[in-house]
Write a protein that holds these residues in place. Sequence first.
Motif, PDB file in Angstrom:
ATOM      1  N   MET A   1      37.651  43.937  41.000  1.00 50.86           N
ATOM      2  CA  MET A   1      37.935  45.084  41.820  1.00 50.86           C
ATOM      3  C   MET A   1      39.340  44.946  42.376  1.00 50.86           C
ATOM      4  O   MET A   1      39.734  43.889  42.818  1.00 50.86           O
ATOM      5  CB  MET A   1      36.910  45.181  42.958  1.00 50.86           C
ATOM      6  N   SER A   2      40.079  46.021  42.375  1.00 49.61           N
ATOM      7  CA  SER A   2      41.431  46.022  42.895  1.00 49.61           C
ATOM      8  C   SER A   2      41.422  45.743  44.392  1.00 49.61           C
ATOM      9  O   SER A   2      40.507  46.126  45.101  1.00 49.61           O
ATOM     10  CB  SER A   2      42.059  47.393  42.616  1.00 49.61           C
ATOM     11  N   SER A   3      42.474  45.077  44.868  1.00 53.42           N
ATOM     12  CA  SER A   3      42.541  44.756  46.287  1.00 53.42           C
ATOM     13  C   SER A   3      43.017  45.942  47.111  1.00 53.42           C
ATOM     14  O   SER A   3      42.886  45.945  48.324  1.00 53.42           O
ATOM     15  CB  SER A   3      43.457  43.557  46.512  1.00 53.42           C
ATOM     16  N   LYS A   4      43.592  46.953  46.481  1.00 47.26           N
ATOM     17  CA  LYS A   4      44.069  48.133  47.199  1.00 47.26           C
ATOM     18  C   LYS A   4      42.884  48.976  47.656  1.00 47.26           C
ATOM     19  O   LYS A   4      42.032  49.357  46.860  1.00 47.26           O
ATOM     20  CB  LYS A   4      44.981  48.956  46.300  1.00 47.26           C
ATOM     21  N   GLN A   5      42.831  49.236  48.941  1.00 41.73           N
ATOM     22  CA  GLN A   5      41.741  50.024  49.499  1.00 41.73           C
ATOM     23  C   GLN A   5      41.954  51.509  49.209  1.00 41.73           C
ATOM     24  O   GLN A   5      43.044  52.024  49.438  1.00 41.73           O
ATOM     25  CB  GLN A   5      41.653  49.822  51.012  1.00 41.73           C
ATOM     26  N   PRO A   6      40.934  52.200  48.738  1.00 42.48           N
ATOM     27  CA  PRO A   6      41.057  53.644  48.535  1.00 42.48           C
ATOM     28  C   PRO A   6      41.247  54.341  49.884  1.00 42.48           C
ATOM     29  O   PRO A   6      40.678  53.928  50.892  1.00 42.48           O
ATOM     30  CB  PRO A   6      39.721  54.043  47.915  1.00 42.48           C
ATOM     31  N   LYS A   7      42.057  55.388  49.886  1.00 45.45           N
ATOM     32  CA  LYS A   7      42.351  56.105  51.124  1.00 45.45           C
ATOM     33  C   LYS A   7      41.384  57.251  51.375  1.00 45.45           C
ATOM     34  O   LYS A   7      41.237  57.696  52.504  1.00 45.45           O
ATOM     35  CB  LYS A   7      43.783  56.637  51.099  1.00 45.45           C
ATOM     36  N   THR A   8      40.762  57.744  50.329  1.00 46.15           N
ATOM     37  CA  THR A   8      39.863  58.892  50.479  1.00 46.15           C
ATOM     38  C   THR A   8      38.536  58.608  49.776  1.00 46.15           C
ATOM     39  O   THR A   8      38.452  57.711  48.933  1.00 46.15           O
ATOM     40  CB  THR A   8      40.471  60.165  49.854  1.00 46.15           C
ATOM     41  N   LEU A   9      37.537  59.412  50.108  1.00 45.30           N
ATOM     42  CA  LEU A   9      36.250  59.302  49.437  1.00 45.30           C
ATOM     43  C   LEU A   9      36.412  59.584  47.943  1.00 45.30           C
ATOM     44  O   LEU A   9      35.807  58.919  47.106  1.00 45.30           O
ATOM     45  CB  LEU A   9      35.240  60.270  50.058  1.00 45.30           C
ATOM     46  N   GLY A  10      37.262  60.540  47.601  1.00 43.53           N
ATOM     47  CA  GLY A  10      37.499  60.862  46.196  1.00 43.53           C
ATOM     48  C   GLY A  10      38.095  59.695  45.427  1.00 43.53           C
ATOM     49  O   GLY A  10      37.700  59.417  44.293  1.00 43.53           O
ATOM     50  N   GLU A  11      39.064  59.011  46.051  1.00 48.73           N
ATOM     51  CA  GLU A  11      39.652  57.835  45.404  1.00 48.73           C
ATOM     52  C   GLU A  11      38.601  56.746  45.216  1.00 48.73           C
ATOM     53  O   GLU A  11      38.558  56.079  44.185  1.00 48.73           O
ATOM     54  CB  GLU A  11      40.805  57.282  46.241  1.00 48.73           C
ATOM     55  N   LEU A  12      37.758  56.572  46.228  1.00 52.00           N
ATOM     56  CA  LEU A  12      36.700  55.572  46.132  1.00 52.00           C
ATOM     57  C   LEU A  12      35.718  55.933  45.025  1.00 52.00           C
ATOM     58  O   LEU A  12      35.350  55.085  44.207  1.00 52.00           O
ATOM     59  CB  LEU A  12      35.971  55.434  47.467  1.00 52.00           C
ATOM     60  N   LEU A  13      35.302  57.184  44.983  1.00 49.32           N
ATOM     61  CA  LEU A  13      34.366  57.627  43.950  1.00 49.32           C
ATOM     62  C   LEU A  13      34.955  57.392  42.564  1.00 49.32           C
ATOM     63  O   LEU A  13      34.288  56.852  41.674  1.00 49.32           O
ATOM     64  CB  LEU A  13      34.017  59.102  44.137  1.00 49.32           C
ATOM     65  N   HIS A  14      36.213  57.764  42.368  1.00 52.30           N
ATOM     66  CA  HIS A  14      36.876  57.584  41.081  1.00 52.30           C
ATOM     67  C   HIS A  14      36.895  56.098  40.703  1.00 52.30           C
ATOM     68  O   HIS A  14      36.545  55.727  39.575  1.00 52.30           O
ATOM     69  CB  HIS A  14      38.297  58.136  41.137  1.00 52.30           C
ATOM     70  N   ARG A  15      37.280  55.277  41.642  1.00 43.64           N
ATOM     71  CA  ARG A  15      37.377  53.833  41.383  1.00 43.64           C
ATOM     72  C   ARG A  15      36.022  53.223  41.023  1.00 43.64           C
ATOM     73  O   ARG A  15      35.902  52.486  40.048  1.00 43.64           O
ATOM     74  CB  ARG A  15      37.951  53.157  42.623  1.00 43.64           C
ATOM     75  N   LEU A  16      34.995  53.553  41.802  1.00 45.75           N
ATOM     76  CA  LEU A  16      33.672  52.980  41.541  1.00 45.75           C
ATOM     77  C   LEU A  16      33.092  53.486  40.228  1.00 45.75           C
ATOM     78  O   LEU A  16      32.484  52.722  39.475  1.00 45.75           O
ATOM     79  CB  LEU A  16      32.728  53.281  42.703  1.00 45.75           C
ATOM     80  N   ARG A  17      33.297  54.766  39.948  1.00 45.23           N
ATOM     81  CA  ARG A  17      32.797  55.331  38.690  1.00 45.23           C
ATOM     82  C   ARG A  17      33.442  54.625  37.505  1.00 45.23           C
ATOM     83  O   ARG A  17      32.761  54.237  36.549  1.00 45.23           O
ATOM     84  CB  ARG A  17      33.086  56.836  38.642  1.00 45.23           C
ATOM     85  N   LYS A  18      34.761  54.418  37.577  1.00 46.05           N
ATOM     86  CA  LYS A  18      35.476  53.738  36.493  1.00 46.05           C
ATOM     87  C   LYS A  18      35.014  52.290  36.354  1.00 46.05           C
ATOM     88  O   LYS A  18      34.822  51.800  35.239  1.00 46.05           O
ATOM     89  CB  LYS A  18      36.990  53.771  36.745  1.00 46.05           C
ATOM     90  N   GLU A  19      34.832  51.593  37.485  1.00 48.39           N
ATOM     91  CA  GLU A  19      34.398  50.197  37.433  1.00 48.39           C
ATOM     92  C   GLU A  19      33.007  50.059  36.824  1.00 48.39           C
ATOM     93  O   GLU A  19      32.691  49.039  36.227  1.00 48.39           O
ATOM     94  CB  GLU A  19      34.432  49.575  38.827  1.00 48.39           C
TER      95      GLU A  19
END
Length: 92
Positions: A1-19
Amino acid sequence: MSSKQPKTLGELLHRLRKEEGLTQEQLAAGGDFHQSVVSLCENGERTPTLAQALAMWTYLSPKHGAWFWGEVRRLHTPHLDRAAKRHKRGRR
């Protein structure tokens, strides 16, 4: 998992979906809604309803789902608090 924290719920959703190796279509199908809902949420153009967020949460793995649900709760809490106050005053 990347160390950069997502700034928005959308960024988090995108990141988790991809992971998790999921497409937008797969996540949407798991929640029984259209792929455009996922796309709009990831792009910050829409906030998922609580029902949609719950469906996404249950489709993500427990490791990722807990993080996602925490952000959903943080995002929706002010709205839910206002709705509860209106309900107590008799306004629905």
